[in-house]
Design a protein around this motif. Structure first.
Motif, PDB file in Angstrom:
ATOM      1  N   ASP A   7       0.833  -1.214   0.000  1.00 59.86           N
ATOM      2  CA  ASP A   7       0.000   0.000   0.000  1.00 59.86           C
ATOM      3  C   ASP A   7       0.860   1.253   0.000  1.00 59.86           C
ATOM      4  OD1 ASP A   7      -2.359  -1.400  -0.052  1.00 59.86           O
ATOM      5  OD2 ASP A   7      -2.808  -1.132   2.088  1.00 59.86           O
ATOM      6  N   GLN A   8       1.931   1.242   0.797  1.00 58.77           N
ATOM      7  CA  GLN A   8       2.831   2.396   0.818  1.00 58.77           C
ATOM      8  C   GLN A   8       3.465   2.596  -0.563  1.00 58.77           C
ATOM      9  OE1 GLN A   8       5.298   0.997   4.177  1.00 58.77           O
ATOM     10  NE2 GLN A   8       5.037   3.033   5.073  1.00 58.77           N
ATOM     11  N   ILE A   9       3.925   1.513  -1.146  1.00 60.01           N
ATOM     12  CA  ILE A   9       4.574   1.595  -2.463  1.00 60.01           C
ATOM     13  C   ILE A   9       3.597   2.159  -3.493  1.00 60.01           C
ATOM     14  CG2 ILE A   9       5.581   0.238  -4.352  1.00 60.01           C
ATOM     15  CD1 ILE A   9       6.847  -1.553  -2.128  1.00 60.01           C
ATOM     16  N   GLU A  10       2.353   1.734  -3.424  1.00 60.63           N
ATOM     17  CA  GLU A  10       1.329   2.250  -4.348  1.00 60.63           C
ATOM     18  C   GLU A  10       1.138   3.757  -4.143  1.00 60.63           C
ATOM     19  OE1 GLU A  10      -0.408   1.813  -7.628  1.00 60.63           O
ATOM     20  OE2 GLU A  10       0.481   0.045  -6.690  1.00 60.63           O
ATOM     21  N   ASP A  11       1.102   4.198  -2.881  1.00 57.14           N
ATOM     22  CA  ASP A  11       0.986   5.633  -2.576  1.00 57.14           C
ATOM     23  C   ASP A  11       2.207   6.391  -3.084  1.00 57.14           C
ATOM     24  OD1 ASP A  11      -1.438   5.141  -1.332  1.00 57.14           O
ATOM     25  OD2 ASP A  11      -0.620   5.293   0.715  1.00 57.14           O
ATOM     26  N   LYS A  13       4.157   5.531  -5.527  1.00 54.85           N
ATOM     27  CA  LYS A  13       4.123   5.536  -6.994  1.00 54.85           C
ATOM     28  C   LYS A  13       3.170   6.624  -7.496  1.00 54.85           C
ATOM     29  CE  LYS A  13       4.600   1.620  -9.252  1.00 54.85           C
ATOM     30  NZ  LYS A  13       4.389   0.328  -9.908  1.00 54.85           N
ATOM     31  N   GLU A  14       2.035   6.757  -6.819  1.00 60.43           N
ATOM     32  CA  GLU A  14       1.054   7.778  -7.194  1.00 60.43           C
ATOM     33  C   GLU A  14       1.649   9.186  -7.020  1.00 60.43           C
ATOM     34  OE1 GLU A  14      -3.341   9.157  -5.712  1.00 60.43           O
ATOM     35  OE2 GLU A  14      -2.843   7.027  -5.561  1.00 60.43           O
ATOM     36  N   ASN A  25       6.491   8.613 -17.367  1.00 62.30           N
ATOM     37  CA  ASN A  25       6.651   7.851 -16.120  1.00 62.30           C
ATOM     38  C   ASN A  25       8.032   7.994 -15.503  1.00 62.30           C
ATOM     39  OD1 ASN A  25       3.983   6.809 -16.165  1.00 62.30           O
ATOM     40  ND2 ASN A  25       4.632   5.331 -17.710  1.00 62.30           N
ATOM     41  N   GLN A  26       8.644   9.164 -15.722  1.00 54.24           N
ATOM     42  CA  GLN A  26       9.950   9.462 -15.143  1.00 54.24           C
ATOM     43  C   GLN A  26       9.928  10.882 -14.586  1.00 54.24           C
ATOM     44  OE1 GLN A  26      13.535   7.554 -17.140  1.00 54.24           O
ATOM     45  NE2 GLN A  26      12.306   8.148 -18.908  1.00 54.24           N
ATOM     46  N   VAL A  27      10.894  11.159 -13.710  1.00 53.31           N
ATOM     47  CA  VAL A  27      11.046  12.509 -13.168  1.00 53.31           C
ATOM     48  C   VAL A  27      12.495  12.938 -13.332  1.00 53.31           C
ATOM     49  CG1 VAL A  27       9.190  12.205 -11.469  1.00 53.31           C
ATOM     50  CG2 VAL A  27      11.550  11.716 -10.816  1.00 53.31           C
ATOM     51  N   ASN A  66      13.041   6.476 -13.460  1.00 57.26           N
ATOM     52  CA  ASN A  66      11.691   5.932 -13.281  1.00 57.26           C
ATOM     53  C   ASN A  66      11.485   5.518 -11.828  1.00 57.26           C
ATOM     54  OD1 ASN A  66      12.856   3.375 -12.908  1.00 57.26           O
ATOM     55  ND2 ASN A  66      12.564   2.798 -15.042  1.00 57.26           N
ATOM     56  N   PHE A  67      10.271   5.109 -11.513  1.00 52.04           N
ATOM     57  CA  PHE A  67       9.923   4.766 -10.137  1.00 52.04           C
ATOM     58  C   PHE A  67      10.762   3.606  -9.606  1.00 52.04           C
ATOM     59  CE2 PHE A  67       7.387   2.603  -6.879  1.00 52.04           C
ATOM     60  CZ  PHE A  67       7.228   3.656  -5.983  1.00 52.04           C
TER      61      PHE A  67
END
Length: 150
Positions: A7-11, A13-14, A25-27, A66-67
């Motif tokens: 759940d943390q990883i999903e948050d 990623k968001e 999908n990169q910063v 990327n993430f």
């Protein structure tokens, strides 16, 4: 090292996706510190540059990741020791000349602008808003609580 929950990883990623200005999908490297802070970490800029492999200013502005490359960096920052409330209070107590729980606001401003990761005037003003009493003193225990809640 702390393992993050799915759940943390999903948050994470968001949140990471919110910093993607291009849609690939990169910063940019120069956004990594801001993303980490948005995710509740407080790394120094120096620590982030080190984690990124000491990139040049040009790389900071132009390289992207990327993430999947970001997540291990976030774990590394999360594993670093954090200063505690008591550490900060003890550090400010040195400036308490009267022993009354206060430091001079002007002195605190100088410390914030010259020691460690130096803050600029606007950042200091934002942090100090409402912290000084009519005599220009700052109750440093309340100040540390304020800073740690920001």
């Amino acid at each position: 090292m702390t393992e993050f929950t799915p759940d943390q990883i999903e948050d994470f990623k968001e949140a990471f996706g919110l910093f993607d200005r291009v849609g690939d999908n990169q910063v940019a490297y120069n956004q990594v510190a801001d993303i980490m802070r948005a995710l509740g970490q407080n790394p120094t800029n120096k620590a982030v540059v080190k984690i990124l492999g000491n990139p040049s200013a040009d790389d900071m502005a132009n390289k992207r990741l990327n993430f999947d490359a970001f997540l291990p960096m976030l774990k590394e920052v999360d594993a670093q020791p954090k200063g505690t409330y008591d550490d900060y209070v003890e550090g400010l107590r040195v400036f308490d000349k009267e022993g009354n729980g206060t430091v001079m606001g002007a002195e605190l401003r100088i410390v914030l602008s010259t020691l460690g990761e130096k803050m600029n005037e606007a950042e200091i003003d934002a942090l100090m808003t409402g912290q000084e009493d009519e005599a220009g003193s700052v109750h440093y225990e309340a100040f540390v609580k304020h800073v740690m809640s920001v």
